[in-house]
Design a protein around this motif. Structure first.
Motif, mmCIF file in Angstrom:
data_model
loop_
_atom_site.group_PDB
_atom_site.id
_atom_site.type_symbol
_atom_site.label_atom_id
_atom_site.label_comp_id
_atom_site.label_asym_id
_atom_site.label_seq_id
_atom_site.Cartn_x
_atom_site.Cartn_y
_atom_site.Cartn_z
ATOM 1 N N TYR A 52 0.863 -1.164 0.005
ATOM 2 C CA TYR A 52 -0.066 -0.013 0.009
ATOM 3 C C TYR A 52 0.919 1.284 -0.059
ATOM 4 O O TYR A 52 0.666 2.422 -0.813
ATOM 5 C CB TYR A 52 -0.910 0.017 1.244
ATOM 6 N N GLN A 53 1.838 1.422 0.927
ATOM 7 C CA GLN A 53 2.872 2.495 0.984
ATOM 8 C C GLN A 53 3.422 2.543 -0.379
ATOM 9 O O GLN A 53 3.749 3.984 -0.997
ATOM 10 C CB GLN A 53 3.887 2.151 1.964
ATOM 11 N N ARG A 54 3.944 1.565 -1.121
ATOM 12 C CA ARG A 54 4.554 1.681 -2.314
ATOM 13 C C ARG A 54 3.636 2.044 -3.323
ATOM 14 O O ARG A 54 4.062 3.313 -4.305
ATOM 15 C CB ARG A 54 5.226 0.387 -2.874
ATOM 16 N N ARG A 55 2.462 1.659 -3.511
ATOM 17 C CA ARG A 55 1.278 2.286 -4.367
ATOM 18 C C ARG A 55 1.227 3.656 -4.274
ATOM 19 O O ARG A 55 0.717 4.230 -5.091
ATOM 20 C CB ARG A 55 0.351 1.350 -4.442
ATOM 21 N N MET A 56 0.931 4.015 -2.987
ATOM 22 C CA MET A 56 0.786 5.534 -2.512
ATOM 23 C C MET A 56 1.997 6.344 -3.008
ATOM 24 O O MET A 56 1.464 7.325 -3.668
ATOM 25 C CB MET A 56 0.437 5.737 -1.196
ATOM 26 N N ALA A 57 2.906 6.075 -2.888
ATOM 27 C CA ALA A 57 4.116 6.797 -3.221
ATOM 28 C C ALA A 57 4.213 7.063 -4.860
ATOM 29 O O ALA A 57 4.501 8.188 -5.364
ATOM 30 C CB ALA A 57 5.553 6.032 -2.716
ATOM 31 N N GLU A 58 3.923 6.082 -5.446
ATOM 32 C CA GLU A 58 3.805 5.915 -7.005
ATOM 33 C C GLU A 58 2.578 6.882 -7.445
ATOM 34 O O GLU A 58 2.903 7.678 -8.333
ATOM 35 C CB GLU A 58 3.390 4.498 -7.603
ATOM 36 N N TRP A 59 1.654 6.972 -6.731
ATOM 37 C CA TRP A 59 0.525 7.610 -6.807
ATOM 38 C C TRP A 59 0.830 9.013 -6.754
ATOM 39 O O TRP A 59 0.710 10.150 -7.456
ATOM 40 C CB TRP A 59 -0.895 7.163 -6.095
ATOM 41 N N ARG A 60 1.450 9.484 -5.616
ATOM 42 C CA ARG A 60 1.703 10.736 -5.234
ATOM 43 C C ARG A 60 2.897 11.413 -6.261
ATOM 44 O O ARG A 60 2.711 12.526 -6.684
ATOM 45 C CB ARG A 60 2.349 10.764 -3.882
ATOM 46 N N HIS A 61 3.940 10.576 -6.793
ATOM 47 C CA HIS A 61 4.807 10.914 -7.629
ATOM 48 C C HIS A 61 3.712 11.264 -9.053
ATOM 49 O O HIS A 61 4.346 12.165 -9.820
ATOM 50 C CB HIS A 61 5.863 9.843 -8.121
ATOM 51 N N ALA A 62 2.876 10.363 -9.326
ATOM 52 C CA ALA A 62 2.200 10.769 -10.790
ATOM 53 C C ALA A 62 1.425 11.905 -10.662
ATOM 54 O O ALA A 62 1.261 12.922 -11.657
ATOM 55 C CB ALA A 62 1.074 9.545 -10.886
ATOM 56 N N VAL A 63 0.807 12.322 -9.441
ATOM 57 C CA VAL A 63 -0.077 13.339 -9.385
ATOM 58 C C VAL A 63 1.027 14.539 -9.265
ATOM 59 O O VAL A 63 0.761 15.749 -9.988
ATOM 60 C CB VAL A 63 -0.606 13.436 -7.743
ATOM 61 N N SER A 64 2.190 14.621 -8.849
ATOM 62 C CA SER A 64 3.097 15.858 -8.604
ATOM 63 C C SER A 64 3.623 15.927 -10.334
ATOM 64 O O SER A 64 3.571 17.058 -10.766
ATOM 65 C CB SER A 64 4.247 15.411 -7.857
ATOM 66 N N ALA A 65 3.894 14.934 -10.822
ATOM 67 C CA ALA A 65 4.371 15.007 -12.258
ATOM 68 C C ALA A 65 3.197 15.528 -13.044
ATOM 69 O O ALA A 65 3.419 16.406 -13.984
ATOM 70 C CB ALA A 65 4.891 13.523 -12.874
ATOM 71 N N CYS A 66 1.955 15.125 -13.139
ATOM 72 C CA CYS A 66 0.894 15.697 -13.722
ATOM 73 C C CYS A 66 0.845 17.098 -13.404
ATOM 74 O O CYS A 66 0.385 18.054 -14.350
ATOM 75 C CB CYS A 66 -0.326 14.850 -13.322
ATOM 76 N N GLN A 67 1.003 17.675 -12.062
ATOM 77 C CA GLN A 67 0.665 19.136 -11.595
ATOM 78 C C GLN A 67 1.703 19.829 -12.412
ATOM 79 O O GLN A 67 1.814 21.074 -12.614
ATOM 80 C CB GLN A 67 0.489 19.127 -10.360
ATOM 81 N N SER A 68 2.765 19.297 -12.671
ATOM 82 C CA SER A 68 4.082 20.110 -13.153
ATOM 83 C C SER A 68 3.983 20.123 -14.787
ATOM 84 O O SER A 68 4.960 20.545 -15.346
ATOM 85 C CB SER A 68 5.548 19.393 -12.630
ATOM 86 N N GLY A 69 3.127 19.501 -15.330
ATOM 87 C CA GLY A 69 3.012 19.761 -16.809
ATOM 88 C C GLY A 69 3.351 18.391 -17.667
ATOM 89 O O GLY A 69 3.240 18.237 -18.596
ATOM 90 N N ARG A 70 3.763 17.241 -16.898
ATOM 91 C CA ARG A 70 3.990 15.958 -17.575
ATOM 92 C C ARG A 70 2.745 15.231 -17.547
ATOM 93 O O ARG A 70 2.216 14.255 -16.834
ATOM 94 C CB ARG A 70 5.009 15.312 -16.565
ATOM 95 N N TYR A 71 1.792 15.385 -18.754
ATOM 96 C CA TYR A 71 0.394 15.059 -18.916
ATOM 97 C C TYR A 71 0.283 13.796 -19.201
ATOM 98 O O TYR A 71 -0.613 12.742 -19.027
ATOM 99 C CB TYR A 71 -0.275 15.762 -20.012
ATOM 100 N N GLU A 72 1.589 12.850 -19.509
ATOM 101 C CA GLU A 72 1.503 11.310 -19.781
ATOM 102 C C GLU A 72 1.069 10.710 -18.410
ATOM 103 O O GLU A 72 0.418 9.604 -18.263
ATOM 104 C CB GLU A 72 2.622 10.909 -20.193
ATOM 105 N N TYR A 73 1.495 11.402 -17.158
ATOM 106 C CA TYR A 73 1.231 10.777 -15.958
ATOM 107 C C TYR A 73 -0.293 11.243 -15.383
ATOM 108 O O TYR A 73 -0.630 10.396 -14.502
ATOM 109 C CB TYR A 73 2.088 11.395 -14.941
ATOM 110 N N CYS A 74 -0.914 11.914 -16.052
ATOM 111 C CA CYS A 74 -2.518 12.213 -15.836
ATOM 112 C C CYS A 74 -3.358 11.122 -16.178
ATOM 113 O O CYS A 74 -4.451 10.932 -15.715
ATOM 114 C CB CYS A 74 -3.108 13.690 -16.467
ATOM 115 N N GLU A 75 -2.852 10.177 -17.118
ATOM 116 C CA GLU A 75 -3.768 9.329 -17.569
ATOM 117 C C GLU A 75 -4.090 8.089 -16.611
ATOM 118 O O GLU A 75 -4.926 7.126 -16.739
ATOM 119 C CB GLU A 75 -3.122 8.643 -18.680
#
Length: 121
Positions: free
Chosen positions: A97-120
């Protein structure tokens, strides 16, 4: 009407006061003999011992609950059953669970910074 109720309540209180006042009457005629006082003392001692046993049992339960609470606050799960496999399964699931949450937080951060491939996701 209100005066009658008040008077009734006062009369009832006055009727009960003598009974309460006799609860620990040193001049109680039933406590004049040594045998009656000894019997009364034994009853009081037994009641006190029963209450002490109850309080000790209650406090032991409280102590167990607080111990479990402190362990939970420190990140450890209380192990009452001693089931090591269940503890290991829980630890593995928690790590996943902690690993999946870390991946999700990274994807949210990347999406918010303009890397839209992580928003999918």
């Amino acid at each position: 009407m209100m005066t009658q109720r008040f008077a009734g309540a006062v009369a009832l209180a006055l009727a009960l006061v003598p009974v309460a006042a006799q609860a620990d009457d040193p001049n109680d005629p039933t406590m004049r003999s040594a045998a009656a006082r000894a019997r009364d003392k034994a009853i009081i001692k037994r009641l006190n011992e029963e209450q002490l046993a109850y309080v000790r049992q209650r406090d032991a339960g409280y102590a167990e609950g607080w111990r479990a609470y402190r362990e939970a606050q420190q990140g450890r799960q209380p192990t009452r059953s001693g089931d090591r496999q269940a503890d290991a399964d829980y630890a593995e699931a928690r790590a996943d669970y902690q690993r999946r949450m870390a991946e999700w937080r990274h994807a949210v951060s990347a999406c918010q910074s303009g890397r839209y491939e992580y928003c999918e996701r």
